[in-house]
Design an enzyme around this catalytic site. Sequence first.
Site, PDB file in Angstrom:
ATOM      1  N   LYS A 186      51.225  42.305  35.592  1.00 29.76           N
ATOM      2  CA  LYS A 186      50.023  43.121  35.438  1.00 29.76           C
ATOM      3  C   LYS A 186      49.901  43.663  34.005  1.00 29.76           C
ATOM      4  CE  LYS A 186      48.503  42.826  39.714  1.00 29.76           C
ATOM      5  NZ  LYS A 186      49.397  41.974  40.511  1.00 29.76           N
TER       6      LYS A 186
HETATM    7  C1  LIG Z   1      49.352  42.353  42.206  1.00 28.06           C
HETATM    8  C2  LIG Z   1      48.354  42.740  43.205  1.00 28.06           C
HETATM    9  C3  LIG Z   1      48.676  43.528  44.320  1.00 28.06           C
HETATM   10  C4  LIG Z   1      50.060  43.862  44.734  1.00 28.06           C
HETATM   11  O1  LIG Z   1      50.885  44.360  43.817  1.00 28.06           O
HETATM   12  P1  LIG Z   1      52.480  44.207  43.899  1.00 28.06           P
HETATM   13  O2  LIG Z   1      52.891  45.269  42.941  1.00 28.06           O
HETATM   14  O3  LIG Z   1      52.838  42.836  43.410  1.00 28.06           O
HETATM   15  O4  LIG Z   1      52.911  44.486  45.264  1.00 28.06           O
HETATM   16  C5  LIG Z   1      47.649  43.932  45.153  1.00 28.06           C
HETATM   17  N1  LIG Z   1      46.386  43.552  44.942  1.00 28.06           N
HETATM   18  C6  LIG Z   1      46.046  42.772  43.900  1.00 28.06           C
HETATM   19  C7  LIG Z   1      44.614  42.403  43.709  1.00 28.06           C
HETATM   20  C8  LIG Z   1      47.008  42.322  43.014  1.00 28.06           C
HETATM   21  O5  LIG Z   1      46.663  41.524  42.008  1.00 28.06           O
END
Ligand SMILES: *Cc1c(COP(=O)(O)O)cnc(C)c1O
Length: 398
Positions: A186
């Site tokens: 992210k």
């Molecule tokens: C990455 C992501 C998540 C979940 O995040 P994690 O930290 O990997 O559990 C949820 N929703 C979206 C749209 C994402 O891209």
Amino acid sequence: MPGFELFGEAERREVNDVLNSGVLMRYGFESQRLGHWKAKAMESELCGQLGVKHAQLLSSGTAAVTSALAVAGIGAGDEVIVPSFTFVASFEAVLMTGAAPVLVDVDDTLTMSPKAVMNAITSNTKAIMPVHMCGSMADLDALKSICHSHGLFLIEDACQAIGGKYKGLSLGTIGDMGCFSFDAVKTVTCGEGGAVVTNNDRFAELLDQYSDHGHDHLGSNRGTDDHPIIGYNFRISELNAAVGLAQTKRLPEFLKLQKEHYTILRSALTGISGLTFRRVPEGGEESCAFLNFFLPTVEVAREVIELFSEQAINDCFHYIDNNWHYINHWNHLKNGLSANGLNDSQKKGLARLSCQDFSQSNQWIGRNISCLIKVGWTKSEVEQRAATMATILRKVLT
Ligand SMILES: *Cc1c(COP(=O)(O)O)cnc(C)c1O
């Protein structure tokens, strides 16, 4: 988008503070922690940057979405409306609370269509959860008004859009609660981490309790804390929070780079006939984590992706064929292949998915190409990439 590209001294310094004190837990140990509260510091940094009253840092984005739904009181027998184009975490979180996910079509914003949401509301619907996919947002005014007239919660999954804005407000701060992920890919990373933000004092209090076994966190001795509700463990560790704190302070720098690189790519593709960009709702400002555009047909999009990868343009996605982000390949979900037992209303909800018509979503997702914007590119790398992409697209589209 990925914060992992820019990682260095600032992150190391914050982590070393934690290692030097030896206190890896975000709560307690006051006499040993040498004044370091990395999780709390990251929470206030997030509040300041996003312009929101409360932030609860958690162990993942999935934990964030699950906790947000849970403290809104959502559970067995309830339905939560989510888009057909998202990351699997969206339906996973709904299922974890005991509720059933109801999937609806996306439109040319690549986020849930308000019209499709209207058609999916039943007497069991409790919340609408738009997912601001690939750096841009759902039509939040339309969704807010649906929520208002039907008495539903609006929970934003802003995991892929930190820094994006809608009518001057940060994405994630517009609904009842907003969720972020700080996993390794992210914009901001903790390694693993997530957050729920809200302006609602009661939700903030419940999030704090729910994510730490129900602790009320009122005293200075954890052992004698009271437990007003049943909670679980979705805590983040100080080590992860230390990385995230350094990264959050750098968020403005990341967003600036994203925007610069996005702008170079977008300008190069502007005016190519047959190519249109994703629609951004009026008043919206993308985070620029991705550049998204549509081609005339799914076949053309497939051809372009192949030509891109022949020229080593590998950070573009054609989600129609993707295992993790689109309904087409979610047979485990459609078949209810859950390790833990599902309740009857969940089973019924999932069974409906196999025969549901997602042709509207297919239209948009099939024709879409989504290009990740990297912050680590040099300016000449972006320019070169932009020229290569434009040449390929011009050739295919004439
Ligand atoms: C990455 C992501 C998540 C979940 O995040 P994690 O930290 O990997 O559990 C949820 N929703 C979206 C749209 C994402 O891209």
